[in-house]
Design a protein around this motif. Sequence first.
Motif, PDB file in Angstrom:
ATOM      1  N   LYS A 129      15.433  29.063  -9.080  1.00 57.25           N
ATOM      2  CA  LYS A 129      14.355  29.154  -8.091  1.00 57.25           C
ATOM      3  C   LYS A 129      14.539  30.337  -7.139  1.00 57.25           C
ATOM      4  N   SER A 130      15.048  31.428  -7.705  1.00 61.43           N
ATOM      5  CA  SER A 130      15.229  32.655  -6.929  1.00 61.43           C
ATOM      6  C   SER A 130      13.864  33.225  -6.542  1.00 61.43           C
ATOM      7  N   LYS A 175      28.195  30.984  -6.749  1.00 64.86           N
ATOM      8  CA  LYS A 175      28.323  30.118  -5.563  1.00 64.86           C
ATOM      9  C   LYS A 175      27.033  30.104  -4.762  1.00 64.86           C
ATOM     10  N   HIS A 176      26.507  31.286  -4.477  1.00 65.23           N
ATOM     11  CA  HIS A 176      25.346  31.376  -3.597  1.00 65.23           C
ATOM     12  C   HIS A 176      24.036  31.047  -4.302  1.00 65.23           C
ATOM     13  N   TYR A 177      23.996  31.176  -5.630  1.00 65.46           N
ATOM     14  CA  TYR A 177      22.784  30.815  -6.371  1.00 65.46           C
ATOM     15  C   TYR A 177      22.782  29.357  -6.797  1.00 65.46           C
ATOM     16  N   ASP A 178      23.886  28.891  -7.366  1.00 65.60           N
ATOM     17  CA  ASP A 178      23.922  27.508  -7.860  1.00 65.60           C
ATOM     18  C   ASP A 178      23.802  26.497  -6.721  1.00 65.60           C
ATOM     19  N   SER A 179      24.252  26.881  -5.529  1.00 65.23           N
ATOM     20  CA  SER A 179      24.134  26.012  -4.358  1.00 65.23           C
ATOM     21  C   SER A 179      22.733  26.046  -3.759  1.00 65.23           C
ATOM     22  N   GLY A 180      21.954  27.041  -4.142  1.00 62.69           N
ATOM     23  CA  GLY A 180      20.623  27.229  -3.584  1.00 62.69           C
ATOM     24  C   GLY A 180      20.600  28.100  -2.335  1.00 62.69           C
ATOM     25  N   ASN A 181      21.779  28.577  -1.905  1.00 64.07           N
ATOM     26  CA  ASN A 181      21.844  29.342  -0.657  1.00 64.07           C
ATOM     27  C   ASN A 181      21.120  30.688  -0.754  1.00 64.07           C
ATOM     28  N   ARG A 202      33.925  28.996  -2.672  1.00 67.78           N
ATOM     29  CA  ARG A 202      33.654  27.564  -2.529  1.00 67.78           C
ATOM     30  C   ARG A 202      32.288  27.334  -1.895  1.00 67.78           C
ATOM     31  N   ALA A 203      31.428  26.612  -2.603  1.00 69.71           N
ATOM     32  CA  ALA A 203      30.097  26.317  -2.075  1.00 69.71           C
ATOM     33  C   ALA A 203      30.177  25.485  -0.801  1.00 69.71           C
ATOM     34  N   SER A 204      31.233  24.696  -0.661  1.00 68.98           N
ATOM     35  CA  SER A 204      31.380  23.839   0.522  1.00 68.98           C
ATOM     36  C   SER A 204      31.530  24.640   1.813  1.00 68.98           C
TER      37      SER A 204
END
Length: 207
Positions: free
Chosen positions: A117-118, A69-75, A165-167
């Motif tokens: 892009k970590s 969730k936190h990586y695929d969203s870019g967060n 949930r990424a949202s």
Amino acid sequence: MKLLRRTMIATAALVAFVASGAHAAATVGQPAPDFALKDTSGKTVRLSDFKGKHVVLEWTNPGCPFVKKHYDSGNMPATQKDATDKGVVWLSINSTEKASRDYLEPAALMAWKTERKSAPTAVLMDEEGTVGKSYGARTTPHMYIVNPQGQLIYAGGIDSIPSARASDIEKATNYVKVGLAEALAGKPLSAATTQPYGCSIKYKSPA
């Protein structure tokens, strides 16, 4: 049905591991346990190498839906870059044991992070789980902040909404960002301890 099943699995993981207290946490306000681990290129990295700087420790496992969730969203990469741009050291630690199906060899783990892009300072391997257990890390992600004097000043979740949930990310308070901003401004942290959430760390079983 697949989405429903994934959501149910994620929810079960959340319920199980938000409540879990299997390992006693390192104490906020006390010296952070020092450690030496090899990074994904085989170089030894010590926490004490970074005395004089703020350091974020992030427990990670690419097989976990909360980490995804936190990586695929870019967060997570954005939070890392925001920190490192300010001179903060960011160490991603993987305490997944080699026997786990979630385990990735160092090169594969680094490739997964690079694809997203970590931007950590280093990605460290803790297959024996020694460092994770010394911090009481129990979820992925589980976050810690160490101040320049080597004192642990934050332990807990990355943010305030424990979901897969990424949202929910944009609605959540990012505790790491807020904590670092306060620490860098010389202020006490408004939330020094919070509840971590995520998947259980796949620690190596005692022999």
